[in-house]
Design a protein around this motif. Structure first.
Motif, PDB file in Angstrom:
ATOM      1  N   GLU A 150       4.403  10.778  -6.056  1.00 26.62           N
ATOM      2  CA  GLU A 150       5.464  10.953  -6.976  1.00 26.62           C
ATOM      3  C   GLU A 150       4.956  11.482  -8.064  1.00 26.62           C
ATOM      4  N   ALA A 151       3.769  11.126  -8.901  1.00 25.61           N
ATOM      5  CA  ALA A 151       3.308  11.610 -10.064  1.00 25.61           C
ATOM      6  C   ALA A 151       3.011  12.984  -9.666  1.00 25.61           C
ATOM      7  N   LEU A 152       2.586  13.484  -8.479  1.00 31.45           N
ATOM      8  CA  LEU A 152       1.884  14.786  -8.247  1.00 31.45           C
ATOM      9  C   LEU A 152       3.176  15.687  -7.810  1.00 31.45           C
TER      10      LEU A 152
ATOM     11  N   ASN B 120       0.726  -1.229  -0.038  1.00 34.82           N
ATOM     12  CA  ASN B 120       0.032   0.075   0.175  1.00 34.82           C
ATOM     13  C   ASN B 120       0.838   1.202  -0.162  1.00 34.82           C
ATOM     14  N   ARG B 121       1.869   1.074   0.716  1.00 41.90           N
ATOM     15  CA  ARG B 121       2.901   2.280   0.732  1.00 41.90           C
ATOM     16  C   ARG B 121       3.221   2.661  -0.670  1.00 41.90           C
TER      17      ARG B 121
ATOM     18  N   SER C 278       7.880   6.248   4.066  1.00 41.90           N
ATOM     19  CA  SER C 278       8.097   7.077   3.090  1.00 41.90           C
ATOM     20  C   SER C 278       7.641   8.487   3.771  1.00 41.90           C
ATOM     21  N   ARG C 279       8.342   9.298   3.174  1.00 43.69           N
ATOM     22  CA  ARG C 279       8.130  10.886   3.762  1.00 43.69           C
ATOM     23  C   ARG C 279       8.347  11.960   2.784  1.00 43.69           C
ATOM     24  N   ILE C 280       7.357  12.828   2.752  1.00 44.70           N
ATOM     25  CA  ILE C 280       7.499  14.209   2.081  1.00 44.70           C
ATOM     26  C   ILE C 280       7.489  15.199   3.293  1.00 44.70           C
ATOM     27  N   TYR C 281       8.697  15.996   3.142  1.00 45.40           N
ATOM     28  CA  TYR C 281       8.730  17.076   4.394  1.00 45.40           C
ATOM     29  C   TYR C 281       9.381  18.235   4.021  1.00 45.40           C
TER      30      TYR C 281
ATOM     31  N   GLU D  77       3.293  24.623  -7.117  1.00 44.86           N
ATOM     32  CA  GLU D  77       1.900  25.246  -6.628  1.00 44.86           C
ATOM     33  C   GLU D  77       1.836  25.459  -4.950  1.00 44.86           C
ATOM     34  N   TYR D  78       2.676  24.541  -4.351  1.00 41.92           N
ATOM     35  CA  TYR D  78       2.361  24.698  -2.953  1.00 41.92           C
ATOM     36  C   TYR D  78       3.770  24.724  -2.001  1.00 41.92           C
ATOM     37  N   LEU D  79       4.487  23.807  -2.363  1.00 41.70           N
ATOM     38  CA  LEU D  79       5.665  23.754  -1.462  1.00 41.70           C
ATOM     39  C   LEU D  79       7.050  23.432  -2.238  1.00 41.70           C
ATOM     40  N   PRO D  80       7.555  24.697  -2.899  1.00 37.02           N
ATOM     41  CA  PRO D  80       8.759  24.286  -3.813  1.00 37.02           C
ATOM     42  C   PRO D  80       9.830  23.419  -3.167  1.00 37.02           C
ATOM     43  N   ASN D  81       9.985  23.493  -1.905  1.00 38.92           N
ATOM     44  CA  ASN D  81      11.290  22.999  -1.185  1.00 38.92           C
ATOM     45  C   ASN D  81      10.995  21.604  -0.548  1.00 38.92           C
ATOM     46  N   ALA D  82       9.947  21.083  -0.861  1.00 35.91           N
ATOM     47  CA  ALA D  82       9.523  19.774   0.041  1.00 35.91           C
ATOM     48  C   ALA D  82      10.360  18.508  -0.596  1.00 35.91           C
ATOM     49  N   ILE D  83      10.959  17.860   0.336  1.00 32.53           N
ATOM     50  CA  ILE D  83      11.855  16.844   0.144  1.00 32.53           C
ATOM     51  C   ILE D  83      11.000  15.446   0.035  1.00 32.53           C
ATOM     52  N   TYR D  84      11.246  14.843  -0.966  1.00 32.99           N
ATOM     53  CA  TYR D  84      10.662  13.439  -1.015  1.00 32.99           C
ATOM     54  C   TYR D  84      11.839  12.362  -0.598  1.00 32.99           C
ATOM     55  N   GLU D  85      11.491  11.553   0.341  1.00 26.50           N
ATOM     56  CA  GLU D  85      12.227  10.475   0.525  1.00 26.50           C
ATOM     57  C   GLU D  85      11.289   9.136   0.617  1.00 26.50           C
ATOM     58  N   GLU D  86      11.671   8.380  -0.298  1.00 31.31           N
ATOM     59  CA  GLU D  86      10.945   7.144  -0.381  1.00 31.31           C
ATOM     60  C   GLU D  86      11.192   5.989   0.678  1.00 31.31           C
TER      61      GLU D  86
END
Length: 142
Positions: A68-70, A59-60, A97-100, A77-86
């Motif tokens: 990821e697709a978004l 599910n994760r 998994s975290r977006i922060y 449009e929202y948070l240009p500096n958001a960090i994705y860590e799968e």
């Protein structure tokens, strides 16, 4: 150095003060998507807001692929500096998994002089995360 009791009291005082200064019903765990939650984090070294995926691996992965697709939309449009860590490992060793989005300033929950900075950061950043989620939750949920 603070005792455990002094540290606990400072943490409690911060969260009470934050709730009183910025009274609002935050989405947090009420996303209606299993394993997906929003979090505020503030300790003796850093502060951040996050979107965490803590469900079973299948599910994760499914939910992460949609996030990821978004990614370009979240960044533009929202948070240009958001960090994705799968693959993000919590202090207890659990993999999530975290977006922060971290606060770039050095802050500490033990330093009351940094509380206002963190509260403003939380109150400005989390609504953007929530707005993104509300706009795209049907895609994330599918």
């Amino acid at each position: 150095m603070f005792s455990k009791e002094e540290s606990r009291k400072l943490r409690e005082d911060f969260w009470i003060s934050f709730g009183k200064s910025f009274p609002r019903k935050w989405l947090l765990y009420n996303t209606k998507i299993k394993g997906l939650s929003f979090k505020f984090y503030f300790d003796t070294e850093k502060a951040f807001v996050s979107l965490d995926l803590e469900d079973d691996l299948e599910n994760r992965i499914n939910c992460w692929e949609k996030l990821e697709a978004l990614k370009s939309i979240l960044h533009s449009e929202y948070l240009p500096n958001a960090i994705y860590e799968e693959e993000y490992y919590l202090d207890n060793g659990k993999e999530i998994s975290r977006i922060y989005l971290p606060l770039e300033e050095k802050v500490s929950i033990h330093n009351k002089n940094s509380w206002q900075t963190v509260m403003v950061f939380f109150s400005q950043t989390m609504p953007l995360f929530e707005a993104f989620f509300e706009e795209y939750k049907d895609i994330i949920k599918s």
